[in-house]
Design an enzyme around this catalytic site. Structure first.
Site, PDB file in Angstrom:
ATOM      1  N   ASP A  67       0.818  -1.210   0.000  1.00  0.00           N
ATOM      2  CA  ASP A  67       0.000   0.000   0.000  1.00  0.00           C
ATOM      3  C   ASP A  67       0.853   1.260   0.000  1.00  0.00           C
ATOM      4  O   ASP A  67       2.078   1.209   0.137  1.00  0.00           O
ATOM      5  CB  ASP A  67      -0.933   0.004   1.217  1.00  0.00           C
ATOM      6  CG  ASP A  67      -0.265  -0.496   2.501  1.00  0.00           C
ATOM      7  OD1 ASP A  67       0.932  -0.237   2.687  1.00  0.00           O
ATOM      8  OD2 ASP A  67      -0.946  -1.154   3.300  1.00  0.00           O
ATOM      9  N   HIS A 138      -7.382  -5.162  10.074  1.00  0.00           N
ATOM     10  CA  HIS A 138      -7.087  -4.931   8.662  1.00  0.00           C
ATOM     11  C   HIS A 138      -5.737  -5.524   8.278  1.00  0.00           C
ATOM     12  O   HIS A 138      -4.835  -5.651   9.103  1.00  0.00           O
ATOM     13  CB  HIS A 138      -7.167  -3.433   8.293  1.00  0.00           C
ATOM     14  CG  HIS A 138      -6.053  -2.569   8.808  1.00  0.00           C
ATOM     15  ND1 HIS A 138      -6.269  -1.500   9.646  1.00  0.00           N
ATOM     16  CD2 HIS A 138      -4.726  -2.594   8.587  1.00  0.00           C
ATOM     17  CE1 HIS A 138      -5.120  -0.905   9.902  1.00  0.00           C
ATOM     18  NE2 HIS A 138      -4.160  -1.554   9.273  1.00  0.00           N
ATOM     19  N   GLU A 143      -9.782  -2.387   5.157  1.00  0.00           N
ATOM     20  CA  GLU A 143     -10.500  -2.132   6.393  1.00  0.00           C
ATOM     21  C   GLU A 143     -11.726  -3.045   6.515  1.00  0.00           C
ATOM     22  O   GLU A 143     -12.260  -3.529   5.511  1.00  0.00           O
ATOM     23  CB  GLU A 143     -10.957  -0.662   6.432  1.00  0.00           C
ATOM     24  CG  GLU A 143      -9.823   0.355   6.373  1.00  0.00           C
ATOM     25  CD  GLU A 143      -9.150   0.587   7.715  1.00  0.00           C
ATOM     26  OE1 GLU A 143      -9.104  -0.349   8.547  1.00  0.00           O
ATOM     27  OE2 GLU A 143      -8.660   1.710   7.932  1.00  0.00           O
TER      28      GLU A 143
END
Length: 242
Positions: A67, A138, A143
């Site tokens: 990410d 998460h 999420e």
């Protein structure tokens, strides 16, 4: 699932790094999925130490980060581009064109997600995916939700996630509200998943994730379905396990 508990940070870091470097020693073209945050810092330090001792080379390795924050300049000290440079990339011989991190400053974020998924598809199956665990369950920045997205996507970060990450920023207001994250489907396609969890504050969520019901309200619970999951816990995180 292979769950291991360690009575020292040093032993946990050595074990995690040993799994990563051992894979590369047997498969010099390994594809690695990499994580950021406080959890893997010591593992990366041990990986770098192994490289410096001449035990492993990354010249043919390909990496994909989970990410990146949206809107944070790459040179910002808390961007995941900066994190990877600081803790791993500048210290090893991995060619930069083989190290992939989502572009959180792309003009078209949806197109960036498609581009990242295309790179992952071209690279083939991830050989090892390194994961940490958020306080709300998460993985990556996937999420809790009523449904989870398989591929790369833009996510609005929950308040508890931003609060947990605020320790890295001057204030909560400075923590980005969005991120690009690899999807749960991509994570679960990895040949091996290495989940590393530290600290007493993670004991309940890691126990729920690995022993509770499989639900999108706890994205990490989906890891129970993976055929080759290795879990490394310190004693504090693992206190609810035998």
């Amino acid at each position: 699932m292979n769950l291991l508990k360690f009575d020292s940070t040093e032993k946990l870091n050595e074990a995690g790094a040993g799994i990563i470097t051992g894979l590369i020693q047997t498969n010099r073209r390994a594809v690695l999925g990499l994580a950021t945050g406080g959890t893997p810092v010591g593992i990366y330090g041990e990986v770098v130490a192994s490289y410096r001792r001449g035990l492993v080379s990354f010249k043919e390795v390909t990496t994909f980060n989970l990410d990146e924050y949206v809107g944070l300049p790459e040179e910002h000290p808390e961007s995941y581009h900066s994190y990877m440079e600081q803790h791993l990339l500048r210290h090893i011989d991995l060619p930069r064109e083989q190290a992939h991190i989502p572009n959180g400053n792309a003009a078209d974020l949806q197109e960036e997600c498609r581009r990242y998924d295309a790179l992952l598809d071209k690279a083939g199956q991830i050989d090892l995916q390194l994961l940490g665990l958020g306080h709300n369950g998460h993985i990556g920045f996937n999420e809790p939700d009523h449904a989870l997205i398989s591929g790369a996507h833009v996510v609005t970060l929950r308040e508890e996630t931003r609060q947990a990450n605020a320790r890295f920023f001057p204030s909560l207001a400075d923590v980005p509200t969005q991120a690009i994250t690899m999807g749960v489907g991509t994570i679960l396609k990895a040949k091996m998943i290495l989940l590393v969890v530290r600290g007493a504050d993670k004991a309940e969520i890691v126990h729920r994730a690995l022993t509770g019901p499989i639900t999108t309200d706890c994205p990490a619970s989906l890891l129970q379905t993976h055929p080759h999951l290795v879990v490394l816990l310190d004693n504090e995180a693992g206190r609810l396990f035998p």
